[in-house]
Enzyme design. Structure first.
Site, PDB file in Angstrom:
ATOM      1  CG  LEU A 100      37.468  32.221  35.556  1.00  0.00           C
ATOM      2  CD1 LEU A 100      37.749  31.719  36.967  1.00  0.00           C
ATOM      3  CD2 LEU A 100      36.056  31.835  35.137  1.00  0.00           C
ATOM      4  CG  ASP A 101      34.044  38.311  34.020  1.00  0.00           C
ATOM      5  OD1 ASP A 101      34.554  38.261  32.884  1.00  0.00           O
ATOM      6  OD2 ASP A 101      32.829  38.193  34.247  1.00  0.00           O
ATOM      7  CB  VAL A 102      38.817  41.418  37.438  1.00  0.00           C
ATOM      8  CG1 VAL A 102      39.477  41.867  38.731  1.00  0.00           C
ATOM      9  CG2 VAL A 102      39.725  41.739  36.276  1.00  0.00           C
TER      10      VAL A 102
END
Ligand code: URA
Length: 233
Positions: A100-102
């Site tokens: 998942l993205d930050v």
């Protein structure tokens, strides 16, 4: 297994530091101090380092509710890593199953079982991942009908050679969507909504296949049950 290897498998000690702990007399096997790194230990032996009983860990399967500001990378970077939230020995061996993205929150699975990870992420397994998406612009009426049809037939995203797999879009409110994907391309959700002239303001993954986040608060994690692990076989 050799005692020094057993120590390095069950603690954060390297083989070299394990040998030093042995040399200092900090290790007992079945109540007796043992100093020889090559001594063989098996399942029936009770090994203590100082007062702590050491237990070999098997493969591990973990669900985390990732908060924003945490990255799914194995390497140290600008942000804390997801594995650093897991209070278990040998967390460096765990890998996130997909990323998942930050700034994305929600369900992340972690494991040291590469084959299981492959089964969960392989598009051929058609394991749906459900995202709650907050959009910058309302999506309704004809624009919504077009988006549902476009996502269902498989969007060709910039930079990709093949269209993505058909995805399911349902609106919960004009700006809150639920999107189901069957693969995990880089920034896929953000790029899909970008392709229809909208923008993702917040993104949260609620489920992967049969697993949903249930009551885990942001930053909390738990081990999967045997049945949950087997659900991806
Ligand atoms: N799609 C995105 O754009 N970001 C994520 O973190 C996951 C899916």
């Amino acid at each position: 297994m050799r005692l020094d290897r057993f120590l390095s498998e069950t603690t954060d000690l390297t083989r070299g530091l394990a040998k030093k702990a042995l040399h200092r007399g900090e290790v007992t096997v079945n109540g007796e101090v043992v100093k020889q790194p090559a001594q063989h230990v098996g399942e029936q032996d009770r090994v203590h380092l100082e007062e702590e009983l050491l237990v070999l860990v098997g493969l591990r399967y973990i669900m985390l509710n990732k908060p924003a500001g945490v990255e799914c990378s194995a390497r140290r970077g600008l942000y804390p890593r997801a594995i650093e939230l897991i209070e278990l020995p040998k967390v460096e061996r765990l890998q996130t199953v997909g990323r998942l993205d930050v700034d994305t929150t929600g369900m992340v699975l972690l494991t040291d079982d590469g084959q299981w990870s492959h089964r969960v992420t392989s598009p051929r397994k058609r394991c749906g991942k459900v995202y709650r998406v907050s959009l910058a612009e309302p999506l309704e009426g004809e624009a919504l009908e077009n988006a549902v049809a476009y996502f269902a037939e498989g969007v060709l995203l910039d930079g990709e050679e093949k269209p993505i797999r058909p995805a399911g879009l349902t609106m919960l409110t004009p700006v809150d969507a639920e999107l189901t994907l069957y693969e995990g391309k880089y920034h896929q959700v953000k790029r899909m909504f970008g392709a229809i002239g909208n923008r993702v303001e917040a993104l949260h993954r609620v489920s992967i296949g049969p697993l949903s986040l249930d009551e885990l608060a942001p930053g909390e994690w738990r081990e999967l049950t045997d049945a949950e692990v087997a659900a991806f076989s």
